[in-house]
Design a protein around this motif. Structure first.
Motif, PDB file in Angstrom:
ATOM      1  N   SER A 209       0.847  -1.190   0.000  1.00 45.25           N
ATOM      2  CA  SER A 209       0.000   0.000   0.000  1.00 45.25           C
ATOM      3  C   SER A 209       0.883   1.239   0.000  1.00 45.25           C
ATOM      4  CB  SER A 209      -0.878   0.005   1.263  1.00 45.25           C
ATOM      5  OG  SER A 209      -0.050   0.214   2.425  1.00 45.25           O
ATOM      6  N   ILE A 210       0.266   2.393   0.042  1.00 48.30           N
ATOM      7  CA  ILE A 210       0.979   3.645   0.321  1.00 48.30           C
ATOM      8  C   ILE A 210       0.466   4.119   1.667  1.00 48.30           C
ATOM      9  CG2 ILE A 210       1.373   6.042  -0.379  1.00 48.30           C
ATOM     10  CD1 ILE A 210       1.246   5.125  -3.276  1.00 48.30           C
ATOM     11  N   ILE A 211       1.262   3.914   2.685  1.00 46.87           N
ATOM     12  CA  ILE A 211       0.939   4.137   4.097  1.00 46.87           C
ATOM     13  C   ILE A 211      -0.469   3.655   4.473  1.00 46.87           C
ATOM     14  CG2 ILE A 211       2.686   5.901   4.502  1.00 46.87           C
ATOM     15  CD1 ILE A 211       0.482   8.035   4.400  1.00 46.87           C
ATOM     16  N   GLY A 212      -0.788   2.459   3.992  1.00 41.32           N
ATOM     17  CA  GLY A 212      -2.047   1.820   4.357  1.00 41.32           C
ATOM     18  C   GLY A 212      -3.174   2.009   3.366  1.00 41.32           C
ATOM     19  N   MET A 213      -3.011   2.923   2.409  1.00 37.54           N
ATOM     20  CA  MET A 213      -4.058   3.214   1.435  1.00 37.54           C
ATOM     21  C   MET A 213      -3.783   2.513   0.103  1.00 37.54           C
ATOM     22  SD  MET A 213      -6.146   5.065   3.112  1.00 37.54           S
ATOM     23  CE  MET A 213      -5.878   5.234   4.879  1.00 37.54           C
ATOM     24  N   LYS A 214      -4.864   2.240  -0.647  1.00 35.04           N
ATOM     25  CA  LYS A 214      -4.708   1.595  -1.942  1.00 35.04           C
ATOM     26  C   LYS A 214      -3.799   2.417  -2.842  1.00 35.04           C
ATOM     27  CE  LYS A 214      -9.121  -0.884  -1.869  1.00 35.04           C
ATOM     28  NZ  LYS A 214     -10.445  -1.080  -2.518  1.00 35.04           N
ATOM     29  N   VAL A 215      -2.894   1.732  -3.508  1.00 38.13           N
ATOM     30  CA  VAL A 215      -1.870   2.400  -4.309  1.00 38.13           C
ATOM     31  C   VAL A 215      -2.486   3.235  -5.427  1.00 38.13           C
ATOM     32  CG1 VAL A 215       0.055   1.993  -5.901  1.00 38.13           C
ATOM     33  CG2 VAL A 215      -0.111   0.676  -3.773  1.00 38.13           C
ATOM     34  N   GLU A 216      -3.509   2.712  -6.090  1.00 31.86           N
ATOM     35  CA  GLU A 216      -4.064   3.381  -7.264  1.00 31.86           C
ATOM     36  C   GLU A 216      -4.567   4.792  -6.944  1.00 31.86           C
ATOM     37  OE1 GLU A 216      -4.195  -0.973  -7.609  1.00 31.86           O
ATOM     38  OE2 GLU A 216      -5.033   0.433  -6.119  1.00 31.86           O
ATOM     39  N   GLY A 217      -5.354   4.886  -5.890  1.00 33.39           N
ATOM     40  CA  GLY A 217      -5.914   6.181  -5.535  1.00 33.39           C
ATOM     41  C   GLY A 217      -4.867   7.167  -5.072  1.00 33.39           C
ATOM     42  N   ALA A 218      -3.908   6.671  -4.262  1.00 34.81           N
ATOM     43  CA  ALA A 218      -2.855   7.558  -3.767  1.00 34.81           C
ATOM     44  C   ALA A 218      -1.971   8.048  -4.903  1.00 34.81           C
ATOM     45  CB  ALA A 218      -2.023   6.833  -2.722  1.00 34.81           C
ATOM     46  N   LEU A 219      -1.624   7.139  -5.839  1.00 35.27           N
ATOM     47  CA  LEU A 219      -0.794   7.542  -6.974  1.00 35.27           C
ATOM     48  C   LEU A 219      -1.525   8.526  -7.882  1.00 35.27           C
ATOM     49  CD1 LEU A 219       1.182   4.422  -8.278  1.00 35.27           C
ATOM     50  CD2 LEU A 219       2.088   6.553  -7.308  1.00 35.27           C
ATOM     51  N   TYR A 220      -2.825   8.319  -8.061  1.00 31.53           N
ATOM     52  CA  TYR A 220      -3.618   9.234  -8.893  1.00 31.53           C
ATOM     53  C   TYR A 220      -3.496  10.660  -8.376  1.00 31.53           C
ATOM     54  CZ  TYR A 220      -7.631  11.177 -11.429  1.00 31.53           C
ATOM     55  OH  TYR A 220      -8.437  11.947 -12.231  1.00 31.53           O
ATOM     56  N   ARG A 221      -3.603  10.811  -7.059  1.00 32.39           N
ATOM     57  CA  ARG A 221      -3.499  12.157  -6.483  1.00 32.39           C
ATOM     58  C   ARG A 221      -2.103  12.724  -6.655  1.00 32.39           C
ATOM     59  NH1 ARG A 221      -6.876  12.636  -0.888  1.00 32.39           N
ATOM     60  NH2 ARG A 221      -5.612  14.513  -0.782  1.00 32.39           N
ATOM     61  N   MET A 222      -1.093  11.863  -6.549  1.00 29.71           N
ATOM     62  CA  MET A 222       0.283  12.341  -6.692  1.00 29.71           C
ATOM     63  C   MET A 222       0.623  12.702  -8.134  1.00 29.71           C
ATOM     64  SD  MET A 222       2.277   9.556  -4.304  1.00 29.71           S
ATOM     65  CE  MET A 222       1.879   9.341  -2.574  1.00 29.71           C
ATOM     66  N   VAL A 223       0.215  11.846  -9.067  1.00 27.21           N
ATOM     67  CA  VAL A 223       0.590  12.027 -10.474  1.00 27.21           C
ATOM     68  C   VAL A 223      -0.322  13.008 -11.193  1.00 27.21           C
ATOM     69  CG1 VAL A 223       0.892  10.848 -12.690  1.00 27.21           C
ATOM     70  CG2 VAL A 223       1.625   9.728 -10.572  1.00 27.21           C
ATOM     71  N   GLN A 224      -1.641  12.800 -11.039  1.00 27.50           N
ATOM     72  CA  GLN A 224      -2.606  13.655 -11.734  1.00 27.50           C
ATOM     73  C   GLN A 224      -2.856  14.975 -11.011  1.00 27.50           C
ATOM     74  OE1 GLN A 224      -3.687  12.790 -14.676  1.00 27.50           O
ATOM     75  NE2 GLN A 224      -2.903  10.689 -14.681  1.00 27.50           N
ATOM     76  N   ARG A 225      -2.584  14.978  -9.712  1.00 26.20           N
ATOM     77  CA  ARG A 225      -2.833  16.159  -8.877  1.00 26.20           C
ATOM     78  C   ARG A 225      -4.287  16.625  -8.958  1.00 26.20           C
ATOM     79  NH1 ARG A 225       2.126  19.748 -10.802  1.00 26.20           N
ATOM     80  NH2 ARG A 225       1.768  18.496 -12.661  1.00 26.20           N
ATOM     81  N   LEU A 226      -5.168  15.614  -8.906  1.00 19.27           N
ATOM     82  CA  LEU A 226      -6.604  15.846  -8.914  1.00 19.27           C
ATOM     83  C   LEU A 226      -7.216  15.117  -7.718  1.00 19.27           C
ATOM     84  CD1 LEU A 226      -7.325  15.326 -12.722  1.00 19.27           C
ATOM     85  CD2 LEU A 226      -7.371  17.509 -11.488  1.00 19.27           C
ATOM     86  N   PRO A 227      -8.390  15.564  -7.267  1.00 17.08           N
ATOM     87  CA  PRO A 227      -9.000  14.914  -6.095  1.00 17.08           C
ATOM     88  C   PRO A 227      -9.277  13.439  -6.342  1.00 17.08           C
ATOM     89  CG  PRO A 227     -10.075  17.006  -6.594  1.00 17.08           C
ATOM     90  CD  PRO A 227      -9.174  16.710  -7.746  1.00 17.08           C
ATOM     91  N   GLN A 228      -9.011  12.631  -5.334  1.00 23.69           N
ATOM     92  CA  GLN A 228      -9.280  11.201  -5.388  1.00 23.69           C
ATOM     93  C   GLN A 228      -9.437  10.700  -3.960  1.00 23.69           C
ATOM     94  OE1 GLN A 228      -9.752   9.295  -8.047  1.00 23.69           O
ATOM     95  NE2 GLN A 228      -9.968   7.361  -6.966  1.00 23.69           N
ATOM     96  N   ARG A 229     -10.463   9.924  -3.716  1.00 23.37           N
ATOM     97  CA  ARG A 229     -10.727   9.425  -2.377  1.00 23.37           C
ATOM     98  C   ARG A 229      -9.725   8.337  -1.995  1.00 23.37           C
ATOM     99  NH1 ARG A 229     -14.358   5.490  -0.089  1.00 23.37           N
ATOM    100  NH2 ARG A 229     -15.102   6.159   1.966  1.00 23.37           N
ATOM    101  N   PHE A 230      -9.130   8.472  -0.820  1.00 21.82           N
ATOM    102  CA  PHE A 230      -8.250   7.436  -0.304  1.00 21.82           C
ATOM    103  C   PHE A 230      -9.100   6.272   0.223  1.00 21.82           C
ATOM    104  CE2 PHE A 230      -4.718  10.642   0.804  1.00 21.82           C
ATOM    105  CZ  PHE A 230      -4.045  10.364  -0.394  1.00 21.82           C
ATOM    106  N   GLU A 231      -8.655   5.047  -0.041  1.00 22.45           N
ATOM    107  CA  GLU A 231      -9.318   3.862   0.480  1.00 22.45           C
ATOM    108  C   GLU A 231      -8.281   2.963   1.131  1.00 22.45           C
ATOM    109  OE1 GLU A 231     -12.378   1.892  -1.971  1.00 22.45           O
ATOM    110  OE2 GLU A 231     -11.867   3.389  -3.499  1.00 22.45           O
ATOM    111  N   ALA A 232      -8.574   2.512   2.346  1.00 18.65           N
ATOM    112  CA  ALA A 232      -7.647   1.639   3.056  1.00 18.65           C
ATOM    113  C   ALA A 232      -7.640   0.246   2.443  1.00 18.65           C
ATOM    114  CB  ALA A 232      -8.035   1.551   4.530  1.00 18.65           C
ATOM    115  N   VAL A 233      -6.464  -0.368   2.381  1.00 20.01           N
ATOM    116  CA  VAL A 233      -6.353  -1.757   1.935  1.00 20.01           C
ATOM    117  C   VAL A 233      -6.975  -2.652   3.011  1.00 20.01           C
ATOM    118  CG1 VAL A 233      -4.767  -3.607   1.289  1.00 20.01           C
ATOM    119  CG2 VAL A 233      -4.276  -1.244   0.623  1.00 20.01           C
TER     120      VAL A 233
END
Length: 264
Positions: A209-233
């Motif tokens: 994960s990325i500090i416990g959150m699903k990788v896809e959503g966290a990466l989307y916020r980092m790369v796209q710099r657009l809002p995305q809901r974090f979801e815990a694995v």
């Protein structure tokens, strides 16, 4: 001859993956290490954001004695309605004076020894909280003198601020430890004063994960710099915790050990 107590400290428990890992392994850990007292940070228990009575009760039933909190303390609004009803909950001492709940609590072990738990939150990169150093001093003045063992959860982002708290409370607390960054540090030590210290206990959660959150959503916020809901694995949780042995009479730590139970 003074008695030695074994205290198990668990960092941020992230969602279902963390709760399941503890349900599967915590009772055995308590038995194996002859743990007298267990404290955990519960601010991420419910889907990674805040806690509810249901998930908190799950932790109490398997052996957690006190739940500390942090910046996600009020994410589940129901917590505000019952935090005052149970002294097994603490929230940062340096929250606003209008906040419900308490910044420290005292609980007894099965053998009758009193243990105080103080919760603090950092200011660096964290928000406009009151000074945690002044709050720590105030808590220590309020805690009765007959309580020798004092545990301090410093929920903070900056390593330097956590280390600063460790030295600020040097000789006055049994164990000062950091939570919040979700990454375990290998700097566990016992100072000459008898105060144990660790910058971050780490998270009990999925490390895929990325500090416990699903990788896809966290990466989307980092790369796209657009809002995305974090979801815990939700699966594959590992346990990171720290075991500290403390002299019951003096409150001084005698040893410290990191505990890791990998995902099965």
């Amino acid at each position: 001859m003074s008695e030695t107590l074994n205290v198990l400290v668990i960092g941020d428990i992230i969602g279902k993956a963390g709760r399941t890992a503890l349900a599967n392994h915590l009772p055995a850990l308590i038995d194996r290490h002859q743990v007298d007292f267990t404290v955990a940070n519960g601010e991420n228990l419910a889907h990674g954001f805040g806690l509810t009575k249901k998930v908190a009760d799950e932790m109490f039933k398997i052996g957690v004695d006190v739940l500390t909190n942090g910046n996600h303390c009020w994410d589940q609004r129901e917590f505000m309605s019952f935090i005052d009803q149970d002294d097994r909950y603490v929230r940062p001492m340096n929250f606003t004076t209008y906040a419900p709940g308490r910044g420290w609590t005292i609980k007894q072990t099965a053998s009758g020894h009193k243990i105080a738990v103080i919760n603090l939150i950092g200011q660096v990169f964290m928000g406009p909280w009151d000074c945690p150093f002044a709050a720590a001093d105030r808590a220590l003045k309020e805690i009765p003198e007959d309580v020798a063992i004092v545990l301090v959860d410093m929920h903070a982002e900056a390593t330097s601020e956590k280390m600063g708290m460790g030295w600020h409370l040097d000789g006055r607390a049994s164990f000062v430890y950091g939570t919040h960054t979700h990454v375990p540090t290998c700097d566990e030590t016992v100072h000459a004063s008898g105060t144990a210290y660790q910058t971050d206990v780490g998270m009990t959660a999925s490390y895929q994960s990325i500090i416990g959150m699903k990788v896809e959503g966290a990466l989307y916020r980092m790369v796209q710099r657009l809002p995305q809901r974090f979801e815990a694995v939700e699966k594959g949780g590992s346990i990171f915790a720290t075991l500290v042995s403390i002299d019951a009479l003096s409150g001084k730590a005698t040893s410290i050990e990191r505990i890791h139970v990998p995902a099965s």
